[in-house]
Write an enzyme that holds these catalytic residues in place. Structure first.
Site: not given
Ligand code: NDP
Length: 456
Positions: A156, A231, A265, A358
């Site tokens: 996904k 991660e 990250c 972060e």
């Molecule tokens: P999320 O953790 O919400 O999203 C990461 C992935 O998880 C996306 O594919 C998202 O889908 C999916 N997801 C969301 N809710 C669920 C759930 N309940 N069950 C399973 N999968 C789920 O990150 P955000 O995009 O909201 O980003 C917010 C903040 O998170 C950023 O500003 C940053 O601080 C941090 N972040 C950190 C990352 C890293 O690599 N460490 C990567 C991304 C974000 P969908 O996109 O459809 O919501």
């Protein structure tokens, strides 16, 4: 756009570049059922043949690096230079793990009364949940070893960035991977992602994203004793000692945090500088930051593009209120697009949210420290432990500080984070498990022990 579709927006122009259908729970269940069926054949493909198919997949990706990179620039606003690296990284990771099927060795363990051997059995269907910040590499780090170990994958992508993942699924078929071995299913995290976590036939979840959502994913997996690799977030320290090559450290520091507009990250979003070199370091840092090229990411000269979305822009901007201690900042285009200038905060309250949380944007705090112990203490503050750098000419110090910092990926006199042949992952709340390198393969298998009696 309907509730079952999503307009994909170019963050550099705010233009809609594509409309993607979103899967629901039913489509997810159907995809998992097909992947489960495909697993029964894929797991029995001869190791050399499975490896050859992954190598062919890598070759097809290689032939499409430029196309994938251009697509990523339009979907994610990544600079073209970075996007080429990202597509090339998928190729390299596939190539690396294409050798694995023939090297998935079990063990023969000396026991009384017979022969004891172990097998690394594939798990079944692996669900991969990918964030929007590095859509291609993060996907590849999971699907390449998962497929090599004999699993099938349902991936996904993030809702905002599905385009390169969808293209990779087409390229997999073009390369000759059987149908349903590698499926990409765009959809909402709360729907498709959650269903993958809940589905009894999904045997492992690889999740990359925020720590908050990761905790929920881990809880869902715990209910089913489902294997999980996480991660998560980071707030990594770039530690610069006074004896370091300050010119080199300062020239490298902007790229270490502003690359990918800070949406990384591993971003070194805290620069810790020994107090005796603090002023000199800031003097050297300023031209490197003000000269950082923030422009149309499709240009070869671009060093930084826009943030991914309006929502992310608002989130980042909240960390830099009007009275924030901005020492200096770079420039950024006015818009349209979600542009945010590279921003340096100094001197800054060590307890300010910009220092402890972060941000996931191009904002860095420069913090002084006194000595080695102080550097390690500050670097270890907070819940994260993903990455970091140590700049010094003293090898003993480099090793002492490396051992002292609680983080999974450190570099000395360098800001690099990722090599496909070495383990990658977090300490503390930055994650669980390791991706990449030789050992990640085993996280996509369960070890089975078989005892064969040899006594009459
Ligand atoms: P999320 O953790 O919400 O999203 C990461 C992935 O998880 C996306 O594919 C998202 O889908 C999916 N997801 C969301 N809710 C669920 C759930 N309940 N069950 C399973 N999968 C789920 O990150 P955000 O995009 O909201 O980003 C917010 C903040 O998170 C950023 O500003 C940053 O601080 C941090 N972040 C950190 C990352 C890293 O690599 N460490 C990567 C991304 C974000 P969908 O996109 O459809 O919501």
């Amino acid at each position: 756009m309907s509730s079952t579709s999503f307009d994909v927006v170019n963050p550099a122009t705010e233009e809609v570049v594509s409309t993607v259908s979103l899967a629901g729970v039913e489509e997810t269940d159907a995809a998992v059922a097909r992947a489960r069926k495909a697993f029964e054949s894929w797991r029995h493909v001869a190791p050399a043949d499975r490896g050859a198919m992954l190598r062919r997949f890598a070759e097809v990706v290689d032939a499409h690096v430029e196309e994938l990179a251009r697509l990523e620039v339009r979907n994610s606003g990544h600079t073209i230079g970075n996007a080429r690296w990202e597509a090339g990284n998928v190729r390299d990771v596939l190539t690396y793990y294409s050798a694995a099927p023939e090297r998935l060795f079990g063990r023969q363990i000396p026991v009384a009364g017979g022969v004891d051997i172990t097998f690394h059995e594939p798990l079944g269907v692996v669900g991969v949940i990918v964030p929007w910040n590095f859509p291609m590499p993060i996907a590849g780090w999971a699907f390449a070893p998962a497929l090599a170990a004999g699993n099938t994958v349902v991936l996904k992508p993030a809702e905002l960035t599905p385009l390169t993942a969808l293209r990779l699924a087409e390229l997999a078929l073009e390369a000759g991977l059987p149908e349903d071995v590698f499926t990409v299913l765009p959809g909402k995290g709360s729907v498709v992602g959650q269903r993958l976590v809940d589905h009894p036939d999904v045997r492992k979840i690889v999740f990359t994203g925020s720590t908050a959502v990761g905790k929920g994913v881990m809880g869902g997996c715990a209910d089913r004793v489902k294997r999980v690799t996480l991660e998560l977030g980071g707030k990594s320290a770039n530690v610069v000692f006074a004896d370091a090559d300050l010119e080199k450290a300062a020239a490298s520091a902007p790229g270490a945090v502003f690359d990918n507009a800070g949406q990384d990250c591993c971003a070194r979003s805290r620069i810790l500088v020994q107090r005796s070199a603090y002023d000199r370091f800031l003097e050297l840092l300023e031209p490197a930051v003000t000269g950082f090229r923030v422009e149309d990411p499709s240009l070869d000269t671009a060093q930084m593009g826009p943030l991914i979305s309006r929502g992310q822009w608002d989130r980042v901007a909240a960390y830099v209120p009007d009275d924030a201690p901005v020492a200096f900042r770079g420039t950024a285009p006015d818009g349209p697009g979600f542009w945010f200038p590279p921003t340096v905060l100094a001197p800054v309250d060590p307890q300010a949210p910009a220092v402890t949380e972060e941000i996931f944007g191009p904002v860095v705090a420069v913090v002084p420290f006194e000595d080695e112990d102080d550097a390690v203490r500050i670097a270890n503050e907070g819940e994260y432990g993903l990455s970091g750098s140590i700049w010094t000419r003293d090898l003993g110090r480099a090793l002492r500080v490396s051992r002292g910092i609680e983080a999974g990926n450190l570099s000395v006199n360098s800001n690099s984070s990722v090599r496909y042949s070495t383990p990658f992952g977090g300490f503390k709340q930055s994650g669980l498990g390791r991706e990449l390198g030789p050992d990640a393969l085993h996280s996509f298998t369960d070890e089975k022990n078989v005892f064969i009696a040899t006594e009459e």
